[in-house]
Design an enzyme around this catalytic site. Structure first.
Site: not given
Ligand code: ARG
Length: 479
Positions: A120, A165-166, A293, A299, A301, A306, A333, A341
């Protein structure tokens, strides 16, 4: 569950050793693994573990020999990961377990590394380090984008175009002035990332699972080892273990700064897309930064722009996902946090690619000064200047606005440009008009009159260009 039979041969899942009678169901392991994406934290994980090992030695839990073996083992693992020689094992769940398990196989003292540490506080540390690293490298990319904008602005200092503007023509500006607006936005983005870095730059290690440790850790030593220091070099460590293991504000702040950056890039993209149309024709993007295209042979593009505009959607979406992820989490936690992530990595990868590609596209974009100039020659762009002319002669602005509005209506009804009305026609709306009114339509003189700080004036724009050049160093324009 009663343990009636001996535990199954090691499942390899370190976190399940001891307490559990069985391994996790196969689909649970697949559902909960994070190694498929958190392997990207390996550098930070190793850096953190080395600092932790050094600290454990300082407080007498590791011998110097054990410490050195651990640090060496981790360095070796790092080299293997770098060379693509390391085998990640999904059954070991995450980057932390993978590296630690491999280390322990090679170095017996590795089994002491997790002393007074939990995944954690370990993951909180790794992500903070990752965000810090990312902000540093993104900042360099943002500086390159600013230089690309500055380069294009510098080489088109004299090009006039309508300011809108606009999306309706408003008043004349220079291309440089228009582009410098984006430089300001990116400058604020850089400030925001730097500010987010301040709060990411606090060391959570030593918070343990949620309540610290009974062992006499030297948290400040670890913090200094990892560069978690203030301007005076003083260690910065988190002050509440429960907050430290569950706080992801720094991830949200990074993603919020990125979302605003993505919105700025999207606006820049929209301007370039419009300008590259046949209808505007203000710019020409080099072939290398456009696509064709599959059906229409003519074309060309502006896909880079975009896609940049389009990708802002996922960056904003990632921010919403993270805010929703945190909302309602009880202390401290919770495994939910593992979901941070992919949103973080996707945000960082996406904005980095957009910044890089937009910078390159701008470096390969030419402005068509003639087309811009022809559009800027529209005398209606100076209708406000005509009102100012009357104001200078003492007329209240509200009245002047009305008078010039009537003149514009008259010119439109006659189907002729505003600056071709006769003096009599001007004077029919106000006696204050004299022969010099037609001089108001001299565009060069009009630009010379715009000399306030921040205005697109003949002297002010070069002053701003110089300011940016000093701030950024030499522009990196390739052609
Ligand atoms: N892979 C976990 C995460 O990204 C790591 C921490 C895990 N901790 C636990 N008590 N299971 O949060």
């Amino acid at each position: 569950m009663k343990r009636s039979s001996p535990p199954p041969p090691s499942s390899g899942i370190v976190s399940r050793s001891g307490r559990f009678a069985t391994t996790a169901a196969a689909d649970v392991a697949a559902f909960s693994e994070s190694i498929s994406f958190d392997w990207r934290l390996w550098r930070q994980d190793i850096r953190g573990s080395c600092a932790h090992a050094r600290m454990l030695c300082r407080i007498g839990i590791l011998t110097a020999r054990e410490r050195d073996a651990i640090v060496r083992g981790l360095a070796q693992i790092g080299q293997e990961i770098e060379r693509g020689k390391f085998t990640w094992k999904p059954e070991l769940e995450d980057v932390h377990m993978n590296i630690e398990a491999e280390l322990t196989q090679r170095v017996p003292a590795g089994a002491k590394l997790h002393t007074a540490r939990s995944r954690n506080d370990q993951v909180a540390l790794d992500v903070r380090l990752w965000v810090r690293d990312e902000i540093e490298s993104l900042d360099a990319e943002l500086a390159t984008l600013q230089q690309a904008l500055l380069g294009l602005a510098e080489s088109n200092q004299k090009v006039l175009l309508p300011g809108y503007t606009h999306l309706q023509r408003g008043q004349p500006v220079t291309m440089a002035h228009h582009l410098l607006a984006y430089l300001e936005m990116v400058a604020r983005d850089r400030e925001r990332f730097a500010d987010a870095r301040q709060r990411a730059n606090v060391c959570p290690l030593g918070s343990g699972a949620l309540a610290g440790s009974t062992l006499p850790l030297d948290r400040e030593f670890v913090a200094r080892e990892l560069g978690f220091v203030d301007g005076q070099g003083r260690a910065r460590v988190t002050q509440n273990s429960m907050d430290a293991v569950s706080d992801r504000d720094f991830v949200i702040e990074f993603c919020a700064a990125a979302a605003l950056l993505a919105v700025h890039l999207s606006r820049l993209a929209e301007d370039t897309i419009l300008w590259a149309t046949a209808e505007f024709g203000f710019i020409r993007i080099a072939d290398a930064y456009t696509t064709g295209s599959s059906l229409m042979p003519q074309k060309k593009n502006p896909d880079v722009a975009e896609l940049t505009r389009g990708k802002s959607g996922r960056v904003v979406g990632n921010l919403m996902a993270l805010l929703t992820l945190l909302k309602g989490l009880p202390m401290t936690y919770n495994r939910d946090l593992q979901e941070d992530k992919e949103r973080l990595f996707d945000t960082a990868d996406t904005v980095r690619a957009c910044v890089r590609l937009m910078a390159a596209m701008l470096q390969h974009t030419r402005v068509n000064g003639q087309v811009c100039g022809a559009a800027a020659a529209d005398p209606l762009l100076l209708a406000t200047d005509v009102a100012d002319y009357l104001v200078r002669k003492g007329m209240p602005f509200r009245k002047a606005h009305h008078v010039v509005g009537a003149l514009v209506g008259k010119a439109e009804a006659l189907g002729q440009p505003l600056n071709t009305l006769s003096l009599d026609q001007f004077r029919a709306e106000s006696e204050l008009f004299e022969a010099d009114v037609l001089a108001v339509f001299d565009l060069d003189a009009a630009m010379r009159r715009r000399e306030l700080i921040g205005a697109p004036g003949t002297r002010e724009v070069p002053r701003q260009l110089k300011r940016w050049k000093t701030l950024l160093g030499k522009p990196a324009r390739r052609r």
